[in-house]
Motif scaffolding. Structure first.
Motif, short mmCIF file in Angstrom:
data_model
loop_
_atom_site.label_atom_id
_atom_site.label_comp_id
_atom_site.label_asym_id
_atom_site.label_seq_id
_atom_site.Cartn_x
_atom_site.Cartn_y
_atom_site.Cartn_z
N MET A 1 0.83 -1.19 0.00
CA MET A 1 0.00 0.00 0.00
C MET A 1 0.87 1.25 0.00
N LEU A 2 1.95 1.21 0.77
CA LEU A 2 2.85 2.36 0.82
C LEU A 2 3.51 2.60 -0.54
N ALA A 3 3.92 1.51 -1.21
CA ALA A 3 4.54 1.64 -2.52
C ALA A 3 3.57 2.26 -3.52
N CYS A 4 2.32 1.82 -3.48
CA CYS A 4 1.29 2.38 -4.36
C CYS A 4 1.04 3.85 -4.04
N ALA A 5 0.99 4.17 -2.75
CA ALA A 5 0.73 5.55 -2.34
C ALA A 5 1.84 6.48 -2.82
N VAL A 6 3.09 6.02 -2.76
CA VAL A 6 4.21 6.84 -3.23
C VAL A 6 4.08 7.09 -4.73
N LEU A 7 3.72 6.07 -5.47
CA LEU A 7 3.54 6.23 -6.92
C LEU A 7 2.47 7.27 -7.22
N PHE A 8 1.32 7.16 -6.56
CA PHE A 8 0.23 8.10 -6.83
C PHE A 8 0.58 9.50 -6.35
N ALA A 9 1.39 9.60 -5.29
CA ALA A 9 1.84 10.91 -4.82
C ALA A 9 2.73 11.58 -5.86
N VAL A 10 3.62 10.82 -6.49
CA VAL A 10 4.48 11.37 -7.53
C VAL A 10 3.64 11.83 -8.73
N LEU A 11 2.64 11.02 -9.10
CA LEU A 11 1.77 11.42 -10.20
C LEU A 11 1.00 12.70 -9.85
N ALA A 12 0.55 12.78 -8.60
CA ALA A 12 -0.17 13.98 -8.17
C ALA A 12 0.74 15.20 -8.19
N LEU A 13 1.99 15.03 -7.77
CA LEU A 13 2.94 16.14 -7.78
C LEU A 13 3.23 16.63 -9.19
N SER A 14 3.14 15.73 -10.17
CA SER A 14 3.40 16.13 -11.56
C SER A 14 2.36 17.12 -12.06
N SER A 15 1.25 17.25 -11.36
CA SER A 15 0.24 18.24 -11.76
C SER A 15 0.76 19.66 -11.57
N LEU A 16 1.80 19.83 -10.75
CA LEU A 16 2.34 21.17 -10.49
C LEU A 16 2.96 21.79 -11.72
N TRP A 17 3.49 20.95 -12.64
CA TRP A 17 4.07 21.49 -13.87
C TRP A 17 3.25 21.11 -15.10
N SER A 18 2.01 20.73 -14.88
CA SER A 18 1.13 20.39 -15.99
C SER A 18 0.41 21.64 -16.51
N GLU A 19 0.15 21.64 -17.80
CA GLU A 19 -0.59 22.73 -18.43
C GLU A 19 -1.93 22.24 -18.97
N ALA A 20 -2.44 21.18 -18.37
CA ALA A 20 -3.67 20.56 -18.88
C ALA A 20 -4.93 21.25 -18.41
N GLY A 21 -4.84 22.11 -17.41
CA GLY A 21 -6.02 22.83 -16.94
C GLY A 21 -7.02 21.93 -16.24
N GLU A 22 -8.27 21.92 -16.74
CA GLU A 22 -9.33 21.13 -16.10
C GLU A 22 -9.02 19.63 -16.14
N ALA A 23 -8.34 19.18 -17.18
CA ALA A 23 -8.00 17.76 -17.28
C ALA A 23 -7.13 17.32 -16.10
N THR A 24 -6.28 18.23 -15.60
CA THR A 24 -5.43 17.89 -14.46
C THR A 24 -6.27 17.64 -13.21
N TRP A 25 -7.27 18.48 -12.99
CA TRP A 25 -8.14 18.31 -11.83
C TRP A 25 -8.92 17.00 -11.91
N LEU A 26 -9.33 16.63 -13.10
CA LEU A 26 -10.02 15.36 -13.27
C LEU A 26 -9.11 14.19 -12.93
N GLN A 27 -7.87 14.25 -13.40
CA GLN A 27 -6.90 13.20 -13.10
C GLN A 27 -6.60 13.14 -11.61
N LEU A 28 -6.51 14.31 -10.96
CA LEU A 28 -6.27 14.33 -9.52
C LEU A 28 -7.43 13.70 -8.77
N MET A 29 -8.66 13.96 -9.22
CA MET A 29 -9.81 13.35 -8.58
C MET A 29 -9.76 11.84 -8.71
#
Length: 336
Positions: A1-29
């Protein structure tokens, strides 16, 4: 579970340099929903791995039956079978996992397993009529995994059930046999082997590879590829690589290795390990040619369950070994 959580945390952090706009919020959800599902599954697996596996697999079998029947009865006139508003690829994953879950229920010898086995032909027909080649290959791979738990008695039991269920097979063939033959001849033989048709996957993979080469370390950010190309990459590794670059791929690799390590047990033929592992294999293989992060959420859930079951088997095995040890044991004071 911890390994999975770290992976999803990294993906969530990548939203900081994303230019996808609303699509980023959908992916975060979606990522938040995935973590929620995995937390519930992980908590249940900690309380009782066998009960959690049995419950999850039974629900998987029932869901596969509902989708298969719904697709065959209410599928409409579409060229590819689907149900309840979802696409054919998701539909095929659900019915494929339903088949594996029904076989698992037989291996566990639980009450009602003949009824679940009787629906395997229905789910198989629905799976083929979906036309999803990736999910079909994934289902076959999953069945190969779960069949490792078969003994000669299990094969005999399965063969007898097939003979008893032969009337169902004849009815299904009479109703859907022509459609099944058409799908196999057209999508599998002609389009795949003769024409090499990939449904545009090769173009998407080229774009994904190009995007990764331009942003190799941190990727383009969560949801950017979808915004720029109108589709996700249809490959789990490419999707992570595009979103989070080599950083994401490294974390994904570590997460998979942790799960593989967690699955290691001497009793590798245990159904409570092989059942969820087979279901996860179906999703993993299908994710190589279809889906995005959210579509793979139950891959992680099944693997967490399999790891929990394997861990419980290891603890029991080591406990028995300790009980047989010749080392002296200390007697509690109140026993003296």
């Amino acid at each position: 579970m911890l390994a999975c959580a770290v992976l999803f945390a990294v993906l969530a952090l990548s939203s900081l340099w994303s230019e996808a706009g609303e699509a980023t919020w959908l992916q975060l959800m979606w990522i938040v929903l995935m973590l929620g599902v995995l937390c519930v599954v992980s908590a249940a697996a900690q309380l009782s791995p066998k009960v959690a596996v049995d419950t999850f697999m039974l629900l998987s079998a029932v869901t596969g039956i509902i989708f298969a029947v719904g697709g065959l009865v209410l599928g409409g006139s579409g060229a590819r079978l689907a149900a309840f508003g979802g696409g054919p690829n998701v539909f095929a994953r659900i019915t494929g996992i339903g088949i594996i879950a029904a076989v698992f229920w037989m291996l566990r010898g639980k009450r009602g397993w003949p009824a679940l086995l009787a629906f395997i032909p229905v789910m198989a027909v629905a799976n083929i009529l979906s036309g999803s080649r990736g999910a079909l290959i994934g289902t076959v791979c999953g069945l190969l995994v779960v069949c490792v738990a078969f003994s000669w008695r299990t094969w005999l039991k399965f063969g007898l059930c097939t003979v008893v269920a032969s009337p169902i097979l004849f009815i299904l063939y009479g109703q859907y046999g022509a459609n099944v033959e058409k799908v196999v001849a057209l999508r599998i033989v002609k389009l795949t082997f003769e024409e090499g048709y990939t449904s545009g996957r090769d173009t998407l993979w080229e774009h994904a590879t190009s995007s990764m080469s331009e942003n190799p370390v941190f990727g383009t950010g969560l949801g950017s590829f979808m915004t720029n190309n109108g589709f996700y990459t249809h490959n789990l590794f490419l999707q992570v690589g595009v979103d989070a670059g080599l950083l994401g791929l490294a974390v994904l690799t570590v997460a998979l290795l942790v799960l593989v390590r967690g699955l290691w047990t001497k009793n590798t033929r245990s159904p409570v390990v092989l059942g969820p592992l087979a279901a996860g294999t179906t999703i993993f293989v299908a994710s190589m040619v279809s889906g995005d992060h959210y579509d793979t959420r139950f891959f992680w859930a099944y693997l967490i369950l399999a790891c929990a079951a394997a861990g419980r088997i290891r603890s029991k095995t080591s406990g028995k070994a300790g009980a047989c040890s010749s080392e002296p044991t200390e007697v509690p004071p109140h026993r003296i």
